[in-house]
Design a protein around this motif. Structure first.
Motif, PDB file in Angstrom:
ATOM      1  N   VAL A  89     -18.593  16.465   8.469  1.00  0.00           N
ATOM      2  CA  VAL A  89     -17.294  16.837   9.026  1.00  0.00           C
ATOM      3  C   VAL A  89     -17.460  18.016   9.974  1.00  0.00           C
ATOM      4  O   VAL A  89     -18.106  19.009   9.623  1.00  0.00           O
ATOM      5  N   ASP A  90     -16.856  17.893  11.158  1.00  0.00           N
ATOM      6  CA  ASP A  90     -16.888  19.009  12.104  1.00  0.00           C
ATOM      7  C   ASP A  90     -15.548  19.729  12.220  1.00  0.00           C
ATOM      8  O   ASP A  90     -15.498  20.930  12.434  1.00  0.00           O
ATOM      9  N   THR A  91     -14.432  19.006  12.074  1.00  0.00           N
ATOM     10  CA  THR A  91     -13.104  19.594  12.229  1.00  0.00           C
ATOM     11  C   THR A  91     -12.242  19.206  11.033  1.00  0.00           C
ATOM     12  O   THR A  91     -12.239  18.047  10.618  1.00  0.00           O
ATOM     13  N   VAL A  92     -11.509  20.193  10.502  1.00  0.00           N
ATOM     14  CA  VAL A  92     -10.635  19.962   9.352  1.00  0.00           C
ATOM     15  C   VAL A  92      -9.226  20.415   9.720  1.00  0.00           C
ATOM     16  O   VAL A  92      -9.035  21.513  10.248  1.00  0.00           O
ATOM     17  N   TYR A  93      -8.245  19.573   9.405  1.00  0.00           N
ATOM     18  CA  TYR A  93      -6.836  19.876   9.654  1.00  0.00           C
ATOM     19  C   TYR A  93      -6.095  19.992   8.327  1.00  0.00           C
ATOM     20  O   TYR A  93      -6.389  19.264   7.390  1.00  0.00           O
ATOM     21  N   GLU A 107      -6.133  24.267  11.949  1.00  0.00           N
ATOM     22  CA  GLU A 107      -7.375  23.586  12.295  1.00  0.00           C
ATOM     23  C   GLU A 107      -8.545  24.510  12.012  1.00  0.00           C
ATOM     24  O   GLU A 107      -8.515  25.686  12.365  1.00  0.00           O
ATOM     25  N   ARG A 109     -13.017  24.734  11.904  1.00  0.00           N
ATOM     26  CA  ARG A 109     -14.274  24.142  12.375  1.00  0.00           C
ATOM     27  C   ARG A 109     -15.396  24.439  11.389  1.00  0.00           C
ATOM     28  O   ARG A 109     -15.641  25.593  11.053  1.00  0.00           O
ATOM     29  N   THR A 112     -22.283  22.240  11.842  1.00  0.00           N
ATOM     30  CA  THR A 112     -22.873  20.903  11.785  1.00  0.00           C
ATOM     31  C   THR A 112     -24.375  20.977  12.039  1.00  0.00           C
ATOM     32  O   THR A 112     -24.873  21.937  12.637  1.00  0.00           O
ATOM     33  N   SER A 120     -13.817  13.652  11.358  1.00  0.00           N
ATOM     34  CA  SER A 120     -12.826  14.713  11.170  1.00  0.00           C
ATOM     35  C   SER A 120     -12.145  14.486   9.823  1.00  0.00           C
ATOM     36  O   SER A 120     -12.179  13.385   9.273  1.00  0.00           O
ATOM     37  N   TYR A 140      -4.446  12.476  12.740  1.00  0.00           N
ATOM     38  CA  TYR A 140      -5.253  13.663  13.017  1.00  0.00           C
ATOM     39  C   TYR A 140      -6.734  13.483  12.725  1.00  0.00           C
ATOM     40  O   TYR A 140      -7.565  14.124  13.367  1.00  0.00           O
ATOM     41  N   ALA A 141      -7.072  12.678  11.707  1.00  0.00           N
ATOM     42  CA  ALA A 141      -8.461  12.679  11.265  1.00  0.00           C
ATOM     43  C   ALA A 141      -8.880  11.330  10.687  1.00  0.00           C
ATOM     44  O   ALA A 141      -8.058  10.484  10.361  1.00  0.00           O
ATOM     45  N   ASP A 142     -10.200  11.206  10.533  1.00  0.00           N
ATOM     46  CA  ASP A 142     -10.818   9.992  10.001  1.00  0.00           C
ATOM     47  C   ASP A 142     -10.773   9.921   8.477  1.00  0.00           C
ATOM     48  O   ASP A 142     -10.764   8.843   7.901  1.00  0.00           O
TER      49      ASP A 142
END
Length: 172
Positions: A89-93, A107, A109, A112, A120, A140-142
């Motif tokens: 994971v690179d970005t967390v919301y 958000e 970061r 990585t 995400s 927003y994310a995967d």
């Protein structure tokens, strides 16, 4: 990665393979079960952002760790990933923690490493149970979990590196 490494995992079931595989022993029971064997210190945080933030703070502060890993389970918000896929994971919301009155989610970061598939993540305090909740997170994310953002935020506040790896345990 050289030097001691902290690992934060939400549940005992998720932590068991790490504890056994790394030959870790229980070294502390509170505020969370903590296991260790040089160079690893692992905290079984419990589920949720508060538990994860406490565990991250304890590992960084009490054990002087400058590098934290947060492996764990996550749900896929769409059909892009399959059960068993492991992603960095690179970005967390945080959908349940908007920034000011903007309505935009907080958000964060994560650090990585090269060579891993990137995704995400949405972190929220309640599990995603309905199709509507999964679709909202998917805007927003995967992936979605209940701890990642707190681990990143605590590590950033304490100037520690933080890496998140999630295994897809359920899909849309």
């Amino acid at each position: 990665m050289n030097g001691p490494i902290g690992i934060i995992i939400a549940t005992g079931m998720e932590a068991k393979p790490f504890i056994e595989g790394l030959g870790l022993s229980l070294i502390e029971k509170k505020p969370a079960p903590i296991y260790g064997r040089d160079p690893f210190v692992l905290a079984v945080s419990g589920i949720g952002k508060t538990c994860a933030a406490i565990a991250a703070t304890v590992l960084v502060d009490r054990y002087h760790l400058r590098r934290i890993l947060n492996p764990g389970a996550a749900g896929s918000t769409g059909e892009k990933y399959r059960i068993g896929d492991i992603l960095q994971v690179d970005t967390v919301y945080e959908l349940d923690r908007p920034i000011n009155d903007s309505g935009s989610p907080a958000e964060h970061r994560a650090d990585t490493l090269d060579g891993f598939a990137i995704a995400s993540l949405v972190t929220q305090d309640r599990p995603v149970l309905s199709d509507e909740d999964r679709a909202a997170a998917g805007r927003y994310a995967d992936l979605v979990d209940m701890e990642g953002a707190a681990v990143v935020q605590a590590c950033r506040a304490l100037e520690a590196s933080v890496y998140l790896y999630k295994i897809v345990t359920d899909t849309a």
